[in-house]
Design a protein around this motif. Structure first.
Motif, short mmCIF file in Angstrom:
data_model
loop_
_atom_site.label_atom_id
_atom_site.label_comp_id
_atom_site.label_asym_id
_atom_site.label_seq_id
_atom_site.Cartn_x
_atom_site.Cartn_y
_atom_site.Cartn_z
N TYR A 1 56.20 73.48 -70.39
CA TYR A 1 55.90 74.01 -71.72
C TYR A 1 54.47 74.50 -71.84
O TYR A 1 54.18 75.41 -72.62
CB TYR A 1 56.23 72.97 -72.80
CG TYR A 1 57.71 72.79 -72.95
CD1 TYR A 1 58.52 73.85 -73.30
CD2 TYR A 1 58.32 71.56 -72.72
CE1 TYR A 1 59.89 73.70 -73.43
CE2 TYR A 1 59.68 71.39 -72.85
CZ TYR A 1 60.47 72.47 -73.20
OH TYR A 1 61.82 72.31 -73.32
N THR B 1 60.65 80.61 -73.75
CA THR B 1 60.88 79.20 -74.10
C THR B 1 62.10 78.65 -73.36
O THR B 1 62.09 77.52 -72.87
CB THR B 1 61.10 79.07 -75.63
OG1 THR B 1 60.04 79.75 -76.28
CG2 THR B 1 61.11 77.63 -76.05
N SER C 1 62.42 75.53 -70.84
CA SER C 1 63.37 74.44 -71.02
C SER C 1 64.21 74.24 -69.77
O SER C 1 64.54 73.11 -69.40
CB SER C 1 64.30 74.72 -72.20
OG SER C 1 63.57 74.67 -73.38
N TYR D 1 59.10 66.04 -75.72
CA TYR D 1 59.48 65.65 -74.36
C TYR D 1 58.29 65.12 -73.58
O TYR D 1 58.38 64.12 -72.88
CB TYR D 1 60.13 66.82 -73.63
CG TYR D 1 61.44 67.22 -74.22
CD1 TYR D 1 62.47 66.29 -74.34
CD2 TYR D 1 61.66 68.51 -74.67
CE1 TYR D 1 63.69 66.65 -74.90
CE2 TYR D 1 62.87 68.88 -75.22
CZ TYR D 1 63.88 67.94 -75.34
OH TYR D 1 65.08 68.29 -75.89
N TYR E 1 62.09 72.49 -67.29
CA TYR E 1 61.95 71.09 -67.70
C TYR E 1 63.19 70.30 -67.32
O TYR E 1 63.09 69.22 -66.74
CB TYR E 1 61.71 71.01 -69.22
CG TYR E 1 62.11 69.68 -69.81
CD1 TYR E 1 61.42 68.52 -69.47
CD2 TYR E 1 63.17 69.59 -70.72
CE1 TYR E 1 61.79 67.30 -70.00
CE2 TYR E 1 63.54 68.38 -71.24
CZ TYR E 1 62.85 67.23 -70.89
OH TYR E 1 63.23 66.02 -71.40
N SER E 2 64.37 70.84 -67.59
CA SER E 2 65.55 70.03 -67.33
C SER E 2 65.88 69.95 -65.84
O SER E 2 66.53 69.00 -65.41
CB SER E 2 66.75 70.54 -68.13
OG SER E 2 66.94 71.90 -67.89
N LEU F 1 58.47 71.00 -78.62
CA LEU F 1 59.13 70.53 -77.41
C LEU F 1 58.13 69.83 -76.50
O LEU F 1 58.43 68.80 -75.89
CB LEU F 1 59.78 71.71 -76.66
CG LEU F 1 60.93 72.40 -77.40
CD1 LEU F 1 61.35 73.66 -76.69
CD2 LEU F 1 62.11 71.45 -77.55
#
Lengths: 228, 237
Positions: free
Chosen positions: B203, B186, B190, A69, B193-194, A65
Protein backbone atom coordinates in the motif's frame (compact mmCIF):
# COMPACT_ATOMS: atom_id res chain seq x y z
CA UNK A 1 -37.51 -8.46 2.76
CA UNK A 2 -38.53 -5.90 5.39
CA UNK A 3 -36.03 -7.31 7.86
CA UNK A 4 -33.21 -6.17 5.57
CA UNK A 5 -34.51 -2.61 5.50
CA UNK A 6 -34.68 -2.63 9.29
CA UNK A 7 -31.10 -3.95 9.47
CA UNK A 8 -29.84 -1.20 7.14
CA UNK A 9 -31.70 1.36 9.23
CA UNK A 10 -30.00 0.02 12.34
CA UNK A 11 -26.65 0.18 10.52
CA UNK A 12 -27.24 3.89 9.99
CA UNK A 13 -26.77 4.40 13.75
CA UNK A 14 -23.23 3.03 13.34
CA UNK A 15 -22.65 5.33 10.35
CA UNK A 16 -23.64 8.34 12.45
CA UNK A 17 -21.44 7.08 15.29
CA UNK A 18 -18.33 6.54 13.15
CA UNK A 19 -18.65 9.89 11.42
CA UNK A 20 -19.22 11.86 14.64
CA UNK A 21 -16.30 10.17 16.46
CA UNK A 22 -14.06 10.70 13.43
CA UNK A 23 -15.16 14.34 13.36
CA UNK A 24 -13.97 14.85 16.95
CA UNK A 25 -10.60 13.25 16.14
CA UNK A 26 -10.22 15.34 12.99
CA UNK A 27 -11.07 18.60 14.78
CA UNK A 28 -8.45 17.91 17.45
CA UNK A 29 -5.82 16.96 14.85
CA UNK A 30 -6.81 19.95 12.73
CA UNK A 31 -6.35 22.38 15.62
CA UNK A 32 -3.00 20.75 16.46
CA UNK A 33 -1.89 20.85 12.82
CA UNK A 34 -2.97 24.45 12.34
CA UNK A 35 -1.17 25.59 15.47
CA UNK A 36 1.95 23.65 14.40
CA UNK A 37 1.89 25.33 11.00
CA UNK A 38 1.39 28.78 12.54
CA UNK A 39 3.84 28.25 15.41
CA UNK A 40 6.80 29.47 13.35
CA UNK A 41 8.92 26.56 14.54
CA UNK A 42 10.56 24.91 11.52
CA UNK A 43 10.40 21.30 12.79
CA UNK A 44 6.75 21.41 13.84
CA UNK A 45 5.89 23.28 10.68
CA UNK A 46 7.49 20.74 8.37
CA UNK A 47 5.94 17.77 10.22
CA UNK A 48 2.51 19.38 9.75
CA UNK A 49 3.31 20.22 6.12
CA UNK A 50 4.33 16.62 5.39
CA UNK A 51 1.14 15.38 7.08
CA UNK A 52 -1.19 17.57 5.06
CA UNK A 53 0.57 17.05 1.69
CA UNK A 54 0.82 13.27 1.97
CA UNK A 55 -2.71 12.72 3.26
CA UNK A 56 -4.30 15.01 0.72
CA UNK A 57 -2.37 13.38 -2.13
CA UNK A 58 -3.24 9.77 -1.33
CA UNK A 59 -6.71 8.20 -1.66
CA UNK A 60 -8.63 7.66 1.60
CA UNK A 61 -9.13 4.04 0.69
CA UNK A 62 -5.38 3.38 0.39
CA UNK A 63 -4.69 5.05 3.77
CA UNK A 64 -7.51 3.05 5.30
CA UNK A 65 -6.27 -0.29 3.95
CA UNK A 66 -2.71 0.59 5.01
CA UNK A 67 -3.78 1.40 8.56
CA UNK A 68 -6.15 -1.54 8.83
CA UNK A 69 -4.05 -4.35 7.38
CA UNK A 70 -0.66 -2.83 8.18
CA UNK A 71 -1.73 -1.85 11.69
CA UNK A 72 -2.86 -5.38 12.54
CA UNK A 73 0.42 -6.90 11.41
CA UNK A 74 2.46 -4.16 13.06
CA UNK A 75 0.66 -4.60 16.39
CA UNK A 76 1.09 -8.36 16.28
CA UNK A 77 4.79 -7.92 15.54
CA UNK A 78 5.10 -5.67 18.55
CA UNK A 79 3.27 -8.20 20.72
CA UNK A 80 5.56 -10.94 19.46
CA UNK A 81 8.61 -8.86 20.28
CA UNK A 82 7.22 -8.29 23.75
CA UNK A 83 7.02 -12.05 24.16
CA UNK A 84 3.26 -12.34 24.11
CA UNK A 85 1.54 -15.19 22.28
CA UNK A 86 -1.75 -13.32 21.98
CA UNK A 87 -2.84 -11.93 18.62
CA UNK A 88 -5.01 -8.87 18.22
CA UNK A 89 -7.51 -7.95 15.58
CA UNK A 90 -8.06 -4.28 15.07
CA UNK A 91 -11.67 -3.40 15.69
CA UNK A 92 -13.08 -2.03 12.39
CA UNK A 93 -14.97 0.70 14.28
CA UNK A 94 -11.78 1.98 15.91
CA UNK A 95 -9.78 1.61 12.70
CA UNK A 96 -12.46 3.52 10.80
CA UNK A 97 -12.68 6.32 13.36
CA UNK A 98 -8.90 6.69 13.60
CA UNK A 99 -8.21 6.62 9.86
CA UNK A 100 -11.10 8.91 8.94
CA UNK A 101 -10.09 11.24 11.78
CA UNK A 102 -6.47 11.15 10.65
CA UNK A 103 -7.37 11.84 7.00
CA UNK A 104 -9.84 14.65 7.66
CA UNK A 105 -7.52 16.12 10.29
CA UNK A 106 -5.29 17.10 7.36
CA UNK A 107 -8.16 18.88 5.59
CA UNK A 108 -9.25 20.52 8.86
CA UNK A 109 -5.68 21.75 9.41
CA UNK A 110 -5.87 23.81 6.23
CA UNK A 111 -9.38 25.07 6.99
CA UNK A 112 -8.46 26.13 10.53
CA UNK A 113 -5.16 27.67 9.43
CA UNK A 114 -6.98 29.86 6.93
CA UNK A 115 -9.59 30.82 9.53
CA UNK A 116 -6.99 31.79 12.14
CA UNK A 117 -5.10 33.86 9.57
CA UNK A 118 -8.31 35.76 8.76
CA UNK A 119 -8.62 37.11 12.30
CA UNK A 120 -7.21 40.65 12.51
CA UNK A 121 -3.80 40.71 14.17
CA UNK A 122 -4.80 43.49 16.56
CA UNK A 123 -7.12 41.06 18.36
CA UNK A 124 -4.20 38.92 19.47
CA UNK A 125 -2.11 41.93 20.41
CA UNK A 126 -4.95 43.19 22.58
CA UNK A 127 -5.26 39.79 24.27
CA UNK A 128 -1.54 39.77 25.04
CA UNK A 129 -1.75 43.33 26.31
CA UNK A 130 -4.52 42.26 28.70
CA UNK A 131 -2.13 39.63 30.09
CA UNK A 132 -3.93 36.54 28.81
CA UNK A 133 -1.81 33.45 28.43
CA UNK A 134 -1.90 31.62 25.05
CA UNK A 135 -4.60 29.09 26.00
CA UNK A 136 -6.86 31.80 27.42
CA UNK A 137 -6.33 33.95 24.35
CA UNK A 138 -7.14 30.99 22.10
CA UNK A 139 -10.34 30.05 23.93
CA UNK A 140 -11.65 33.59 24.39
CA UNK A 141 -10.40 35.49 21.37
CA UNK A 142 -9.38 33.18 18.52
CA UNK A 143 -11.87 30.32 18.80
CA UNK A 144 -15.14 32.29 18.84
CA UNK A 145 -14.02 34.43 15.92
CA UNK A 146 -12.49 31.69 13.77
CA UNK A 147 -15.73 29.69 13.74
CA UNK A 148 -17.28 32.07 11.23
CA UNK A 149 -14.33 31.90 8.85
CA UNK A 150 -13.89 28.14 9.26
CA UNK A 151 -17.55 27.14 8.77
CA UNK A 152 -17.73 27.04 4.95
CA UNK A 153 -14.62 24.84 4.67
CA UNK A 154 -15.70 22.84 7.70
CA UNK A 155 -19.08 22.17 6.09
CA UNK A 156 -17.40 20.80 2.96
CA UNK A 157 -15.04 18.60 4.98
CA UNK A 158 -17.90 17.28 7.09
CA UNK A 159 -20.01 16.33 4.07
CA UNK A 160 -17.06 14.52 2.48
CA UNK A 161 -16.35 12.77 5.78
CA UNK A 162 -19.93 11.51 6.07
CA UNK A 163 -19.73 10.06 2.60
CA UNK A 164 -16.33 8.49 3.33
CA UNK A 165 -17.86 6.36 6.07
CA UNK A 166 -19.16 4.19 3.21
CA UNK A 167 -15.52 3.18 2.65
CA UNK A 168 -15.30 1.71 6.14
CA UNK A 169 -17.64 -1.02 4.87
CA UNK A 170 -14.70 -2.27 2.78
CA UNK A 171 -12.70 -3.08 5.91
CA UNK A 172 -15.64 -4.92 7.43
CA UNK A 173 -17.52 -2.47 9.63
CA UNK A 174 -21.19 -3.41 9.52
CA UNK A 175 -22.54 0.07 8.80
CA UNK A 176 -25.31 0.76 6.34
CA UNK A 177 -23.32 0.38 3.11
CA UNK A 178 -22.04 -3.01 4.25
CA UNK A 179 -25.53 -4.15 5.25
CA UNK A 180 -26.95 -2.80 2.01
CA UNK A 181 -24.46 -4.85 0.07
CA UNK A 182 -25.23 -7.97 2.09
CA UNK A 183 -28.95 -7.48 1.65
CA UNK A 184 -28.46 -7.14 -2.11
CA UNK A 185 -26.40 -10.30 -2.28
CA UNK A 186 -28.98 -12.24 -0.25
CA UNK A 187 -32.12 -11.09 -2.04
CA UNK A 188 -30.90 -10.45 -5.59
CA UNK A 189 -32.56 -7.06 -5.69
CA UNK A 190 -29.56 -4.75 -5.27
CA UNK A 191 -31.13 -1.71 -6.89
CA UNK A 192 -33.76 -1.23 -4.18
CA UNK A 193 -31.35 -1.72 -1.30
CA UNK A 194 -28.63 0.57 -2.63
CA UNK A 195 -31.25 3.19 -3.41
CA UNK A 196 -32.49 2.92 0.18
CA UNK A 197 -28.93 3.28 1.54
CA UNK A 198 -28.29 6.25 -0.74
CA UNK A 199 -31.52 7.87 0.49
CA UNK A 200 -30.43 7.46 4.12
CA UNK A 201 -27.11 9.16 3.28
CA UNK A 202 -28.99 11.94 1.54
CA UNK A 203 -31.16 12.50 4.62
CA UNK A 204 -28.06 12.60 6.82
CA UNK A 205 -26.24 15.11 4.60
CA UNK A 206 -29.39 17.24 4.24
CA UNK A 207 -29.87 17.47 8.01
CA UNK A 208 -26.18 18.35 8.41
CA UNK A 209 -26.45 21.13 5.85
CA UNK A 210 -29.50 22.55 7.61
CA UNK A 211 -27.83 22.53 11.04
CA UNK A 212 -24.61 24.06 9.70
CA UNK A 213 -26.55 26.79 7.92
CA UNK A 214 -28.24 27.70 11.21
CA UNK A 215 -24.83 27.69 12.95
CA UNK A 216 -23.41 29.91 10.24
CA UNK A 217 -26.23 32.39 10.72
CA UNK A 218 -25.64 32.30 14.48
CA UNK A 219 -21.92 33.01 14.21
CA UNK A 220 -22.32 35.69 11.57
CA UNK A 221 -24.59 37.79 13.83
CA UNK A 222 -23.52 41.37 13.89
CA UNK A 223 -21.13 41.12 10.96
CA UNK A 224 -21.76 43.68 8.29
CA UNK A 225 -21.91 42.45 4.72
CA UNK A 226 -20.93 44.68 1.83
CA UNK A 227 -23.79 45.83 -0.39
CA UNK A 228 -23.23 45.24 -4.06
CA UNK B 1 10.26 -4.54 5.11
CA UNK B 2 10.79 -6.60 1.99
CA UNK B 3 10.92 -4.06 -0.78
CA UNK B 4 12.62 -6.44 -3.22
CA UNK B 5 9.32 -8.31 -3.64
CA UNK B 6 7.62 -5.12 -4.80
CA UNK B 7 10.40 -4.60 -7.36
CA UNK B 8 10.13 -8.06 -8.85
CA UNK B 9 9.27 -7.76 -12.55
CA UNK B 10 5.86 -9.41 -12.36
CA UNK B 11 4.78 -7.16 -9.48
CA UNK B 12 6.06 -4.03 -11.16
CA UNK B 13 4.06 -5.11 -14.17
CA UNK B 14 0.97 -5.42 -11.97
CA UNK B 15 1.44 -1.84 -10.78
CA UNK B 16 2.06 -0.66 -14.34
CA UNK B 17 -1.21 -2.24 -15.49
CA UNK B 18 -2.88 -0.61 -12.50
CA UNK B 19 -1.47 2.82 -13.40
CA UNK B 20 -2.73 2.48 -16.97
CA UNK B 21 -6.23 1.53 -15.79
CA UNK B 22 -6.30 4.35 -13.24
CA UNK B 23 -5.15 6.99 -15.73
CA UNK B 24 -7.46 5.71 -18.46
CA UNK B 25 -10.41 5.80 -16.04
CA UNK B 26 -9.41 9.24 -14.78
CA UNK B 27 -9.01 10.95 -18.13
CA UNK B 28 -11.99 9.37 -19.86
CA UNK B 29 -14.33 10.13 -16.97
CA UNK B 30 -12.98 13.70 -16.78
CA UNK B 31 -13.54 14.16 -20.52
CA UNK B 32 -17.10 12.79 -20.47
CA UNK B 33 -17.79 14.60 -17.19
CA UNK B 34 -16.58 17.92 -18.59
CA UNK B 35 -18.90 17.77 -21.59
CA UNK B 36 -21.87 16.83 -19.40
CA UNK B 37 -20.91 19.49 -16.85
CA UNK B 38 -20.90 22.23 -19.48
CA UNK B 39 -24.40 21.25 -20.63
CA UNK B 40 -25.67 20.97 -17.04
CA UNK B 41 -24.12 24.31 -16.06
CA UNK B 42 -25.84 26.03 -19.00
CA UNK B 43 -29.14 24.44 -17.98
CA UNK B 44 -28.60 25.44 -14.33
CA UNK B 45 -28.11 29.08 -15.30
CA UNK B 46 -30.54 28.98 -18.21
CA UNK B 47 -34.06 30.31 -18.65
CA UNK B 48 -36.02 27.04 -18.25
CA UNK B 49 -37.21 26.53 -14.68
CA UNK B 50 -37.96 22.84 -15.22
CA UNK B 51 -34.42 22.16 -16.48
CA UNK B 52 -32.94 24.11 -13.57
CA UNK B 53 -35.00 22.06 -11.17
CA UNK B 54 -34.14 18.68 -12.70
CA UNK B 55 -30.40 19.33 -13.01
CA UNK B 56 -30.38 20.86 -9.52
CA UNK B 57 -31.99 17.74 -8.08
CA UNK B 58 -29.46 15.60 -9.94
CA UNK B 59 -26.43 17.46 -8.57
CA UNK B 60 -27.96 17.51 -5.09
CA UNK B 61 -28.46 13.75 -5.03
CA UNK B 62 -25.03 12.95 -6.52
CA UNK B 63 -23.24 15.34 -4.18
CA UNK B 64 -25.17 14.11 -1.15
CA UNK B 65 -24.49 10.39 -1.53
CA UNK B 66 -21.24 8.39 -1.43
CA UNK B 67 -19.57 7.55 -4.74
CA UNK B 68 -19.14 3.96 -3.56
CA UNK B 69 -22.92 3.53 -3.40
CA UNK B 70 -23.31 5.13 -6.82
CA UNK B 71 -20.86 2.57 -8.19
CA UNK B 72 -22.75 -0.26 -6.50
CA UNK B 73 -26.05 1.09 -7.84
CA UNK B 74 -24.76 1.05 -11.39
CA UNK B 75 -22.68 -2.11 -11.26
CA UNK B 76 -24.88 -4.37 -9.15
CA UNK B 77 -28.15 -2.46 -9.36
CA UNK B 78 -28.73 -1.68 -13.04
CA UNK B 79 -27.69 -5.16 -14.12
CA UNK B 80 -30.58 -6.54 -12.12
CA UNK B 81 -33.28 -4.38 -13.69
CA UNK B 82 -35.22 -6.42 -16.22
CA UNK B 83 -35.45 -3.81 -18.94
CA UNK B 84 -31.65 -3.68 -19.04
CA UNK B 85 -31.06 -7.38 -18.59
CA UNK B 86 -33.51 -8.23 -21.35
CA UNK B 87 -31.54 -6.13 -23.83
CA UNK B 88 -27.92 -6.46 -22.77
CA UNK B 89 -27.12 -9.37 -25.00
CA UNK B 90 -27.67 -7.56 -28.27
CA UNK B 91 -29.04 -3.99 -28.09
CA UNK B 92 -26.31 -1.37 -28.41
CA UNK B 93 -25.94 0.75 -25.28
CA UNK B 94 -27.21 -1.90 -22.91
CA UNK B 95 -24.60 -4.51 -23.65
CA UNK B 96 -21.96 -2.35 -21.98
CA UNK B 97 -23.61 -2.76 -18.59
CA UNK B 98 -22.08 -6.22 -18.46
CA UNK B 99 -18.59 -4.73 -18.38
CA UNK B 100 -17.16 -3.56 -15.08
CA UNK B 101 -14.98 -0.92 -16.75
CA UNK B 102 -18.00 0.71 -18.37
CA UNK B 103 -19.96 0.68 -15.10
CA UNK B 104 -17.09 2.30 -13.19
CA UNK B 105 -16.59 4.85 -15.96
CA UNK B 106 -20.29 5.73 -16.00
CA UNK B 107 -20.36 6.19 -12.21
CA UNK B 108 -17.24 8.39 -12.21
CA UNK B 109 -18.41 10.49 -15.16
CA UNK B 110 -21.85 11.16 -13.68
CA UNK B 111 -20.22 11.98 -10.34
CA UNK B 112 -17.62 14.45 -11.61
CA UNK B 113 -20.21 16.00 -13.95
CA UNK B 114 -22.37 16.95 -10.95
CA UNK B 115 -19.54 18.59 -8.99
CA UNK B 116 -18.08 20.36 -12.03
CA UNK B 117 -21.51 21.59 -13.19
CA UNK B 118 -22.10 23.35 -9.86
CA UNK B 119 -18.64 24.97 -9.99
CA UNK B 120 -19.16 26.17 -13.54
CA UNK B 121 -22.67 27.41 -12.82
CA UNK B 122 -21.24 29.39 -9.89
CA UNK B 123 -18.60 30.96 -12.12
CA UNK B 124 -21.20 31.81 -14.79
CA UNK B 125 -23.46 33.49 -12.21
CA UNK B 126 -20.51 35.49 -10.87
CA UNK B 127 -19.59 37.00 -14.21
CA UNK B 128 -19.48 40.72 -13.55
CA UNK B 129 -22.68 42.45 -14.57
CA UNK B 130 -20.77 45.20 -16.37
CA UNK B 131 -19.20 42.81 -18.85
CA UNK B 132 -22.59 41.39 -19.77
CA UNK B 133 -24.13 44.84 -20.04
CA UNK B 134 -21.44 46.11 -22.34
CA UNK B 135 -21.75 42.99 -24.50
CA UNK B 136 -25.48 43.64 -24.77
CA UNK B 137 -24.78 47.29 -25.54
CA UNK B 138 -22.69 46.13 -28.48
CA UNK B 139 -25.78 44.36 -29.77
CA UNK B 140 -24.77 40.79 -28.97
CA UNK B 141 -27.62 38.34 -28.54
CA UNK B 142 -27.98 35.83 -25.71
CA UNK B 143 -25.99 33.16 -27.52
CA UNK B 144 -23.20 35.54 -28.51
CA UNK B 145 -22.86 36.90 -24.98
CA UNK B 146 -22.52 33.33 -23.70
CA UNK B 147 -20.13 32.25 -26.43
CA UNK B 148 -17.81 35.29 -26.51
CA UNK B 149 -17.97 36.82 -23.03
CA UNK B 150 -19.39 34.66 -20.25
CA UNK B 151 -18.04 31.19 -21.03
CA UNK B 152 -14.41 32.09 -21.78
CA UNK B 153 -14.09 33.99 -18.51
CA UNK B 154 -16.14 31.49 -16.44
CA UNK B 155 -14.11 28.52 -17.69
CA UNK B 156 -10.89 30.31 -16.74
CA UNK B 157 -12.14 31.31 -13.30
CA UNK B 158 -13.19 27.70 -12.62
CA UNK B 159 -9.61 26.46 -13.12
CA UNK B 160 -8.41 26.61 -9.48
CA UNK B 161 -11.52 24.83 -8.18
CA UNK B 162 -11.39 22.39 -11.05
CA UNK B 163 -7.81 21.42 -10.20
CA UNK B 164 -9.09 20.31 -6.79
CA UNK B 165 -11.82 18.31 -8.46
CA UNK B 166 -9.30 16.58 -10.74
CA UNK B 167 -7.08 15.57 -7.81
CA UNK B 168 -10.16 14.36 -5.93
CA UNK B 169 -11.19 12.33 -8.97
CA UNK B 170 -7.75 10.73 -9.16
CA UNK B 171 -8.24 9.59 -5.59
CA UNK B 172 -11.81 8.53 -6.22
CA UNK B 173 -10.69 6.18 -8.96
CA UNK B 174 -9.27 4.00 -6.17
CA UNK B 175 -12.90 3.03 -5.53
CA UNK B 176 -12.86 1.17 -8.84
CA UNK B 177 -11.01 -1.52 -6.90
CA UNK B 178 -14.35 -2.25 -5.19
CA UNK B 179 -15.68 -3.48 -8.53
CA UNK B 180 -14.62 -7.07 -9.18
CA UNK B 181 -12.16 -7.64 -12.03
CA UNK B 182 -11.02 -4.00 -12.18
CA UNK B 183 -7.25 -3.77 -11.82
CA UNK B 184 -6.37 -0.20 -10.89
CA UNK B 185 -3.43 0.86 -8.69
CA UNK B 186 -5.29 0.11 -5.44
CA UNK B 187 -6.47 -3.27 -6.69
CA UNK B 188 -2.89 -4.09 -7.77
CA UNK B 189 -1.70 -3.28 -4.25
CA UNK B 190 -4.47 -5.40 -2.73
CA UNK B 191 -3.51 -8.29 -4.97
CA UNK B 192 0.14 -8.06 -3.92
CA UNK B 193 -0.92 -7.77 -0.27
CA UNK B 194 -3.00 -10.92 -0.44
CA UNK B 195 -0.33 -12.88 -2.35
CA UNK B 196 2.64 -12.01 -0.13
CA UNK B 197 0.92 -10.73 3.02
CA UNK B 198 2.91 -7.51 2.83
CA UNK B 199 0.43 -4.70 3.57
CA UNK B 200 2.96 -1.94 4.31
CA UNK B 201 5.06 -2.37 1.19
CA UNK B 202 2.11 -2.96 -1.13
CA UNK B 203 0.00 0.00 0.00
CA UNK B 204 2.92 2.38 0.54
CA UNK B 205 3.99 1.74 -3.06
CA UNK B 206 0.41 2.51 -4.18
CA UNK B 207 0.34 5.65 -2.01
CA UNK B 208 3.62 6.81 -3.58
CA UNK B 209 2.20 6.31 -7.08
CA UNK B 210 -0.91 8.36 -6.24
CA UNK B 211 1.22 11.04 -4.62
CA UNK B 212 3.42 11.41 -7.71
CA UNK B 213 0.34 11.47 -9.95
CA UNK B 214 -1.29 14.17 -7.76
CA UNK B 215 1.84 16.32 -7.89
CA UNK B 216 2.01 16.01 -11.68
CA UNK B 217 -1.63 17.04 -12.01
CA UNK B 218 -1.18 19.96 -9.60
CA UNK B 219 1.91 21.05 -11.53
CA UNK B 220 0.01 20.95 -14.83
CA UNK B 221 -2.76 23.09 -13.36
CA UNK B 222 -0.22 25.60 -12.01
CA UNK B 223 1.14 26.01 -15.54
CA UNK B 224 -2.37 26.31 -16.95
CA UNK B 225 -3.31 28.94 -14.37
CA UNK B 226 -0.18 30.93 -15.17
CA UNK B 227 -1.16 30.80 -18.82
CA UNK B 228 -4.89 31.47 -18.62
CA UNK B 229 -5.28 33.49 -15.42
CA UNK B 230 -2.31 35.82 -15.94
CA UNK B 231 -4.71 38.75 -16.28
CA UNK B 232 -6.11 38.10 -12.78
CA UNK B 233 -2.70 37.89 -11.05
CA UNK B 234 -1.76 40.74 -8.71
CA UNK B 235 0.39 43.44 -10.34
CA UNK B 236 4.09 43.00 -9.71
CA UNK B 237 5.12 46.66 -10.01
Amino acid sequence: MNAYYVAILQGSVLTVGVSLCALVVSILLGLLGASAKLSGRPVLGSVAAAYTTVIRGVPDLVVMLLVFYGGTIGLNHLLELAGSKATVDINPFLAGVLTLGFIYGAYMTETFRGAILSIPKGQMEAAVAYGMHPLQAFLRITLPQMVRYALPGFTNNWLVLIKSTALVSLIGLKEMTYLGKQASAATRSPFAFFLFTAALFLIYTTISLYVLRKLNARYSLGTKRGEL
Amino acid sequence: MKWDIIFQPQNLELYATGILTTLWLLFSSLAIGAVLALIFALLLTGPWAAARWIVGAYTYVIRGTPLLIQIYLIYYGLGQLEWIQARWDDVWPWMYFKESFFCALLAFSLNTAAYTAEMLAGAIRETSAGEIESAQAYGMNRFQVMRHIVLPSALRRTLPAYSNEVVMMLQSTSLASAVPSMLDVTAAASRIYSTYYLPFEAYIAAAAIYLVASFCLIGMFRLAEKQFLAYLAPRKH
